[in-house]
Design a protein around this motif. Sequence first.
Motif, PDB file in Angstrom:
ATOM      1  N   VAL A  72      -2.122   2.761  11.370  1.00 50.20           N
ATOM      2  CA  VAL A  72      -2.756   3.892  10.699  1.00 50.20           C
ATOM      3  C   VAL A  72      -1.711   5.001  10.623  1.00 50.20           C
ATOM      4  N   LEU A  73      -1.289   5.312   9.393  1.00 46.46           N
ATOM      5  CA  LEU A  73      -0.165   6.235   9.210  1.00 46.46           C
ATOM      6  C   LEU A  73      -0.599   7.515   8.500  1.00 46.46           C
ATOM      7  N   SER A  74       0.070   8.588   8.839  1.00 44.53           N
ATOM      8  CA  SER A  74      -0.197   9.860   8.167  1.00 44.53           C
ATOM      9  C   SER A  74       0.282   9.786   6.714  1.00 44.53           C
ATOM     10  N   PRO A  75      -0.567  10.184   5.749  1.00 44.80           N
ATOM     11  CA  PRO A  75      -0.125  10.153   4.352  1.00 44.80           C
ATOM     12  C   PRO A  75       0.991  11.166   4.075  1.00 44.80           C
ATOM     13  N   ASP A  76       1.133  12.155   4.938  1.00 47.77           N
ATOM     14  CA  ASP A  76       2.161  13.181   4.719  1.00 47.77           C
ATOM     15  C   ASP A  76       3.504  12.786   5.316  1.00 47.77           C
ATOM     16  N   THR A  77       3.476  12.305   6.562  1.00 47.23           N
ATOM     17  CA  THR A  77       4.744  12.026   7.242  1.00 47.23           C
ATOM     18  C   THR A  77       5.081  10.542   7.289  1.00 47.23           C
ATOM     19  N   GLY A  78       4.089   9.667   7.077  1.00 50.07           N
ATOM     20  CA  GLY A  78       4.327   8.230   7.199  1.00 50.07           C
ATOM     21  C   GLY A  78       4.422   7.755   8.637  1.00 50.07           C
ATOM     22  N   LEU A  79       4.162   8.659   9.580  1.00 52.84           N
ATOM     23  CA  LEU A  79       4.237   8.284  10.998  1.00 52.84           C
ATOM     24  C   LEU A  79       2.851   7.884  11.505  1.00 52.84           C
ATOM     25  N   PRO A  80       2.816   7.051  12.553  1.00 54.86           N
ATOM     26  CA  PRO A  80       1.506   6.631  13.085  1.00 54.86           C
ATOM     27  C   PRO A  80       0.712   7.831  13.604  1.00 54.86           C
ATOM     28  N   VAL A  81      -0.610   7.803  13.377  1.00 50.06           N
ATOM     29  CA  VAL A  81      -1.465   8.859  13.932  1.00 50.06           C
ATOM     30  C   VAL A  81      -2.184   8.286  15.158  1.00 50.06           C
ATOM     31  N   PRO A  82      -2.543   9.133  16.111  1.00 51.94           N
ATOM     32  CA  PRO A  82      -3.239   8.617  17.301  1.00 51.94           C
ATOM     33  C   PRO A  82      -4.696   8.240  16.996  1.00 51.94           C
ATOM     34  N   TYR A  83      -5.309   7.535  17.934  1.00 56.45           N
ATOM     35  CA  TYR A  83      -6.739   7.222  17.831  1.00 56.45           C
ATOM     36  C   TYR A  83      -7.517   8.492  17.492  1.00 56.45           C
ATOM     37  N   GLY A  84      -8.510   8.354  16.640  1.00 58.08           N
ATOM     38  CA  GLY A  84      -9.398   9.489  16.358  1.00 58.08           C
ATOM     39  C   GLY A  84      -8.939  10.368  15.220  1.00 58.08           C
ATOM     40  N   GLU A  85      -7.736  10.127  14.697  1.00 61.95           N
ATOM     41  CA  GLU A  85      -7.252  10.964  13.588  1.00 61.95           C
ATOM     42  C   GLU A  85      -7.209  10.174  12.280  1.00 61.95           C
ATOM     43  N   GLU A  86      -7.468  10.882  11.198  1.00 59.05           N
ATOM     44  CA  GLU A  86      -7.452  10.230   9.887  1.00 59.05           C
ATOM     45  C   GLU A  86      -6.048   9.810   9.468  1.00 59.05           C
ATOM     46  N   GLY A  87      -5.961   8.647   8.861  1.00 54.40           N
ATOM     47  CA  GLY A  87      -4.685   8.185   8.324  1.00 54.40           C
ATOM     48  C   GLY A  87      -4.940   7.068   7.333  1.00 54.40           C
ATOM     49  N   VAL A  88      -3.847   6.584   6.745  1.00 58.02           N
ATOM     50  CA  VAL A  88      -3.972   5.496   5.766  1.00 58.02           C
ATOM     51  C   VAL A  88      -3.788   4.158   6.476  1.00 58.02           C
ATOM     52  N   ARG A  89      -4.657   3.223   6.166  1.00 55.41           N
ATOM     53  CA  ARG A  89      -4.569   1.884   6.754  1.00 55.41           C
ATOM     54  C   ARG A  89      -3.426   1.103   6.114  1.00 55.41           C
TER      55      ARG A  89
END
Length: 437
Positions: free
Chosen positions: A268-285
């Motif tokens: 699950v990656l941040s759409p802005d930075t491309g880095l993994p986001v922790p559990y509980g945070e929105e990101g792109v699959r």
Amino acid sequence: MGYWNTKAETMPRDRLEAWQWQRLRRAAEHARRHSPFWAGRIPEGLESPEDFTARVPLLHKRDLLGAQAQSPPYGTWPSIDPAEGIRHHQTSGTSGNPPIRSIDTARDWVWSTDTFCTALYANGVRSGQRGMVCFGYGLFAGFWGMHYALERMGCTVFPSAGLDSTSRIDLLLEHRIEVLGLTPSYALRLIEVAREMGVDLAREANVRVILAGAEPRSDLTTTTIERAFGARVFNAAGTTEYGGVFMFECPHRRNACHIIEPSCYDEVLSPDTGLPVPYGEEGVRVTSGLSREGVQLFRHWTEDVVVKLPHSVCGCGRTWDFYDGGILRRVDDMCKVRGVSVTPVMIEDVVRSLPGINEFQASIRTIRGLDTVHLRIDAGDPGGESGRTLRGHLVERFKREIGIRPEVELAVPGSLPRTEWKATRLHDERAHRPAHP
Ligand SMILES: [Zn+2]
């Protein structure tokens, strides 16, 4: 309600992760050796999941379309000779793009069917039951896998392609059908037709379990379907590119959609930075497939926004992590309403610009034959003068800023769920909304 594969579903986390890596390495090696497309993207000698994510580039839809275009119909993507395929499926090819074409080997199809069995069994489907799949049985993969899964589980399956809603309801009643597979919007349509026929589905039909998948839906829609049928409704999703179901809702916890982790390695990656986001945070699959051999996916940027939570939060005993609420929305969630582009952010901007609105919910609905933005706002006392004044101001400002006159409804104070607002701020509830890819 039990596990389809107890060993795989309850495997200790460290063993599961080791198994995933073993399968990922094998799948990547198969792709590198047999697919010209993947040979150019997967380096030799991958050493760990970290090494894999560091060295394999993200895969976008345009990359697959490009690979296909090189030598149609399948291009350089397949990891097999297409003659080894036993099934061809393709996406609907919306928004000006050609369809994505996929091919399954016999082994792929066994696996794909198994992912549906996992989801259905978890939700109480058992041998001896009768199931109906409401679906066109065409090129789109959709519910094909459910049909085969019901057979494999020892259920009697009623394929209902080509039947109208009235005939489907007759079939439901006549055969005391217990399991249904359809999209949420079609479930709502069946409810409407049953009402016109004077049929009370909850009382007269025998439906117990409904897989209402393939599109995002509101909790309200789920509840409406559950009440009308008197049945349990659960969510599940898969894609043509992936080839099977990758998540299903757990009966133990509403909206907990377990990831079928032995078959996919999800980031699950941040759409802005491309880095993994922790559990509980929105990101792109971002997903990699571990089980398919015909066409394969590695680090596919799905554009689906999700929130991952650890398996222990569910408490059903599965060691598979889950997506809370399933797929929340697409990363570029934009809708066309009467030719005007509308995004959740645009709506939010207007609503938030007016003080006094505690909460709101936005949807696109067809009202009296016309697509429109429908807003429910919590503005305190619904009968009070302030609420009505605020509604007037909101309609005016919305029309001025966005160019459409919205329908605004005053909600009972406190009745709008905060989480839902954050998760899916704009529900497209139009009946003609295009289905999932
Ligand atoms: Zn669970």
